[in-house]
Design a protein around this motif. Structure first.
Motif, PDB file in Angstrom:
ATOM      1  N   THR A  35      -8.989  -7.386   3.015  1.00 45.22           N
ATOM      2  CA  THR A  35     -10.193  -7.192   2.207  1.00 45.22           C
ATOM      3  C   THR A  35     -10.160  -5.745   1.745  1.00 45.22           C
ATOM      4  OG1 THR A  35     -11.557  -6.505   4.092  1.00 45.22           O
ATOM      5  CG2 THR A  35     -11.472  -8.864   3.613  1.00 45.22           C
ATOM      6  N   LYS A  36     -11.102  -5.344   0.915  1.00 46.12           N
ATOM      7  CA  LYS A  36     -11.100  -3.962   0.426  1.00 46.12           C
ATOM      8  C   LYS A  36     -11.256  -2.989   1.585  1.00 46.12           C
ATOM      9  CE  LYS A  36     -13.302  -0.827  -2.851  1.00 46.12           C
ATOM     10  NZ  LYS A  36     -14.339  -0.667  -3.903  1.00 46.12           N
ATOM     11  N   ALA A  37     -12.176  -3.287   2.511  1.00 43.52           N
ATOM     12  CA  ALA A  37     -12.401  -2.405   3.657  1.00 43.52           C
ATOM     13  C   ALA A  37     -11.174  -2.358   4.563  1.00 43.52           C
ATOM     14  CB  ALA A  37     -13.620  -2.866   4.441  1.00 43.52           C
ATOM     15  N   VAL A  38     -10.530  -3.508   4.772  1.00 47.70           N
ATOM     16  CA  VAL A  38      -9.347  -3.559   5.632  1.00 47.70           C
ATOM     17  C   VAL A  38      -8.198  -2.777   5.014  1.00 47.70           C
ATOM     18  CG1 VAL A  38      -7.560  -5.088   6.554  1.00 47.70           C
ATOM     19  CG2 VAL A  38      -9.965  -5.729   6.748  1.00 47.70           C
ATOM     20  N   CYS A  39      -7.999  -2.924   3.715  1.00 47.14           N
ATOM     21  CA  CYS A  39      -6.903  -2.225   3.035  1.00 47.14           C
ATOM     22  C   CYS A  39      -7.062  -0.709   3.136  1.00 47.14           C
ATOM     23  CB  CYS A  39      -6.846  -2.652   1.567  1.00 47.14           C
ATOM     24  SG  CYS A  39      -6.293  -4.362   1.317  1.00 47.14           S
ATOM     25  N   VAL A  40      -8.275  -0.222   2.892  1.00 46.67           N
ATOM     26  CA  VAL A  40      -8.533   1.213   2.968  1.00 46.67           C
ATOM     27  C   VAL A  40      -8.379   1.705   4.411  1.00 46.67           C
ATOM     28  CG1 VAL A  40     -10.277   3.009   2.662  1.00 46.67           C
ATOM     29  CG2 VAL A  40     -10.025   1.217   0.941  1.00 46.67           C
ATOM     30  N   SER A  41      -8.885   0.928   5.354  1.00 43.38           N
ATOM     31  CA  SER A  41      -8.827   1.328   6.760  1.00 43.38           C
ATOM     32  C   SER A  41      -7.392   1.389   7.263  1.00 43.38           C
ATOM     33  CB  SER A  41      -9.646   0.360   7.613  1.00 43.38           C
ATOM     34  OG  SER A  41     -11.009   0.368   7.249  1.00 43.38           O
ATOM     35  N   ARG A  42      -6.546   0.491   6.784  1.00 39.70           N
ATOM     36  CA  ARG A  42      -5.142   0.524   7.196  1.00 39.70           C
ATOM     37  C   ARG A  42      -4.525   1.882   6.880  1.00 39.70           C
ATOM     38  NH1 ARG A  42      -2.564  -5.189   4.961  1.00 39.70           N
ATOM     39  NH2 ARG A  42      -3.622  -6.620   6.420  1.00 39.70           N
ATOM     40  N   ASN A  43      -4.726   2.349   5.639  1.00 39.44           N
ATOM     41  CA  ASN A  43      -4.150   3.630   5.238  1.00 39.44           C
ATOM     42  C   ASN A  43      -4.689   4.778   6.082  1.00 39.44           C
ATOM     43  OD1 ASN A  43      -2.664   2.426   3.181  1.00 39.44           O
ATOM     44  ND2 ASN A  43      -4.301   2.674   1.686  1.00 39.44           N
ATOM     45  N   TRP A  44      -5.999   4.794   6.293  1.00 42.02           N
ATOM     46  CA  TRP A  44      -6.620   5.892   7.023  1.00 42.02           C
ATOM     47  C   TRP A  44      -6.180   5.924   8.484  1.00 42.02           C
ATOM     48  CZ3 TRP A  44     -10.043   9.922   5.849  1.00 42.02           C
ATOM     49  CH2 TRP A  44     -10.429  10.000   4.507  1.00 42.02           C
ATOM     50  N   PHE A  45      -6.297   4.803   9.178  1.00 40.98           N
ATOM     51  CA  PHE A  45      -5.994   4.790  10.606  1.00 40.98           C
ATOM     52  C   PHE A  45      -4.509   5.061  10.866  1.00 40.98           C
ATOM     53  CE2 PHE A  45     -10.071   2.560  10.929  1.00 40.98           C
ATOM     54  CZ  PHE A  45     -10.595   3.139  12.079  1.00 40.98           C
ATOM     55  N   LYS A  46      -3.630   4.467  10.068  1.00 42.33           N
ATOM     56  CA  LYS A  46      -2.196   4.667  10.302  1.00 42.33           C
ATOM     57  C   LYS A  46      -1.760   6.095   9.989  1.00 42.33           C
ATOM     58  CE  LYS A  46       0.768   2.629   7.534  1.00 42.33           C
ATOM     59  NZ  LYS A  46       1.647   3.694   6.981  1.00 42.33           N
ATOM     60  N   THR A  47      -2.206   6.634   8.871  1.00 42.04           N
ATOM     61  CA  THR A  47      -1.776   7.975   8.465  1.00 42.04           C
ATOM     62  C   THR A  47      -2.355   9.053   9.373  1.00 42.04           C
ATOM     63  OG1 THR A  47      -1.696   7.197   6.165  1.00 42.04           O
ATOM     64  CG2 THR A  47      -1.608   9.570   6.530  1.00 42.04           C
ATOM     65  N   VAL A  48      -3.661   8.991   9.634  1.00 38.33           N
ATOM     66  CA  VAL A  48      -4.286   9.990  10.503  1.00 38.33           C
ATOM     67  C   VAL A  48      -3.773   9.834  11.933  1.00 38.33           C
ATOM     68  CG1 VAL A  48      -6.473  10.837  11.440  1.00 38.33           C
ATOM     69  CG2 VAL A  48      -6.334  10.150   9.046  1.00 38.33           C
ATOM     70  N   GLY A  49      -3.586   8.595  12.381  1.00 38.15           N
ATOM     71  CA  GLY A  49      -3.098   8.363  13.744  1.00 38.15           C
ATOM     72  C   GLY A  49      -1.722   8.970  13.980  1.00 38.15           C
ATOM     73  N   TYR A  50      -0.800   8.714  13.063  1.00 37.87           N
ATOM     74  CA  TYR A  50       0.542   9.278  13.230  1.00 37.87           C
ATOM     75  C   TYR A  50       0.531  10.799  13.075  1.00 37.87           C
ATOM     76  CZ  TYR A  50       3.322   5.057  13.788  1.00 37.87           C
ATOM     77  OH  TYR A  50       3.893   3.925  14.292  1.00 37.87           O
ATOM     78  N   SER A  51      -0.388  11.320  12.265  1.00 38.61           N
ATOM     79  CA  SER A  51      -0.506  12.773  12.147  1.00 38.61           C
ATOM     80  C   SER A  51      -0.921  13.381  13.481  1.00 38.61           C
ATOM     81  CB  SER A  51      -1.521  13.141  11.059  1.00 38.61           C
ATOM     82  OG  SER A  51      -1.090  12.713   9.787  1.00 38.61           O
ATOM     83  N   LEU A  52      -1.879  12.738  14.161  1.00 37.12           N
ATOM     84  CA  LEU A  52      -2.339  13.241  15.457  1.00 37.12           C
ATOM     85  C   LEU A  52      -1.262  13.101  16.534  1.00 37.12           C
ATOM     86  CD1 LEU A  52      -6.016  11.905  15.544  1.00 37.12           C
ATOM     87  CD2 LEU A  52      -5.287  14.292  15.398  1.00 37.12           C
ATOM     88  N   GLU A  53      -0.322  12.188  16.335  1.00 36.63           N
ATOM     89  CA  GLU A  53       0.765  12.038  17.295  1.00 36.63           C
ATOM     90  C   GLU A  53       1.921  12.985  17.008  1.00 36.63           C
ATOM     91  OE1 GLU A  53       2.342   8.454  19.117  1.00 36.63           O
ATOM     92  OE2 GLU A  53       0.953   7.303  17.874  1.00 36.63           O
ATOM     93  N   LEU A  54       2.388  12.992  15.767  1.00 33.73           N
ATOM     94  CA  LEU A  54       3.629  13.682  15.438  1.00 33.73           C
ATOM     95  C   LEU A  54       3.472  15.178  15.267  1.00 33.73           C
ATOM     96  CD1 LEU A  54       5.192  11.073  12.972  1.00 33.73           C
ATOM     97  CD2 LEU A  54       5.716  11.438  15.387  1.00 33.73           C
TER      98      LEU A  54
END
Length: 274
Positions: A35-54
């Motif tokens: 859905t629109k919310a799911v698509c946007v959330s995928r980008n945010w959670f994955k990108t910010v999450g890996y930034s906080l890890e790497l």
């Protein structure tokens, strides 16, 4: 003699855990119908999450490299928590600004893909996937992630010559190589996804790989620390009573890399060499 003073280990652990949590959430989102919310959330959670890890990983590995190099020259090295906060905070702020502009200008929305199958009757399979009108946004996001992976992997490669007593780098290096391996798997799936008749199979594959990435990080980096803490409690049950009133002491027990028979602590704190 090299003595390491505790400085930013607990903060490093908490940042890594928060990044893993965001990546785990993104893996769940990839298993949900777009859905629109799911698509946007995928980008945010994955990108910010890996930034906080790497980003913290790269900072810590680079700090260890610098500590070992300067200690060989009998020089003093100062590494503070503020440096970790500044680098991680700066990277997160930049990526959040980019994601905000991306979401506002050309947000990722569900799009339909129709595939004609070889079944009798000209059956058309309709599947839904997330995409923006301009693929440049997604390519820039992938380039950023690729830069993080390559930079962290290069820093980890430089740790191969460090002596055995600094075995904290062994777990860090394994964790980084694990991230690289799963990144290559996701890249392969992107390259061959045209062979999938339904994009839902691609999303499911991404969901599984993201979940496995998080699980491998836990097994490689956190389980040895938990086992050490559990061994310490088994040998000295009174330690548990001192940890319960102060959760931060328990966190420190999980990340403490001391081993019996070795001199000194091994951390990313201040170093004094003489």
């Amino acid at each position: 003699l090299i003595s390491f003073q505790i400085n930013a280990q607990v903060d490093f652990l908490l940042i890594i855990l928060s990044g893993m949590f965001l990546v785990a959430v993104s893996s769940l989102l990839f298993s949900i119908a777009p859905t629109k919310a799911v698509c946007v959330s995928r980008n945010w959670f994955k990108t910010v999450g890996y930034s906080l890890e790497l980003v913290p990983l790269a900072v810590k590995v680079a700090a260890i490299n610098r500590i070992v190099l300067q200690s060989q020259k009998c020089k003093r090295v100062g590494i503070t928590k503020s440096l970790l906060y500044k680098i991680v905070g700066g990277c997160i702020m930049v990526i959040c600004i980019y994601l905000t502009i991306w979401t506002a200008v050309d947000t990722t929305i569900p799009r339909m893909k129709m595939t004609l199958t070889d079944e009798p009757g000209n059956v058309v399979v309709v599947s839904t996937f997330c995409a923006s009108s301009n693929q440049g946004w997604d390519l820039a996001s992938r380039a950023y992630f690729l830069l993080l992976i390559i930079g962290t992997a290069v820093a980890a490669t430089q740790n191969r010559g460090i002596r055995e007593e600094y075995d904290e780098t062994r777990y860090l290096t394994l964790m980084i190589y694990s991230h690289v391996m799963f990144a290559i798997m996701r890249l392969v799936i992107r390259l061959v996804r045209s062979n999938f008749s339904q994009t839902v199979a691609v999303s499911d594959a991404f969901s599984i790989l993201l979940s496995l990435d998080v699980l491998c990080t836990i097994c490689i980096y956190f389980m040895p620390k938990i086992n050490r803490a559990n061994k310490a409690v088994t040998e000295n049950p009174d330690l548990l009573d001192s940890w319960i009133p102060d959760p931060k002491k328990f966190l420190w027990a999980l990340i403490n890399d001391e081993e019996d028979g070795k001199d000194g602590d091994r951390n990313t704190g201040d170093v004094q060499s003489s």
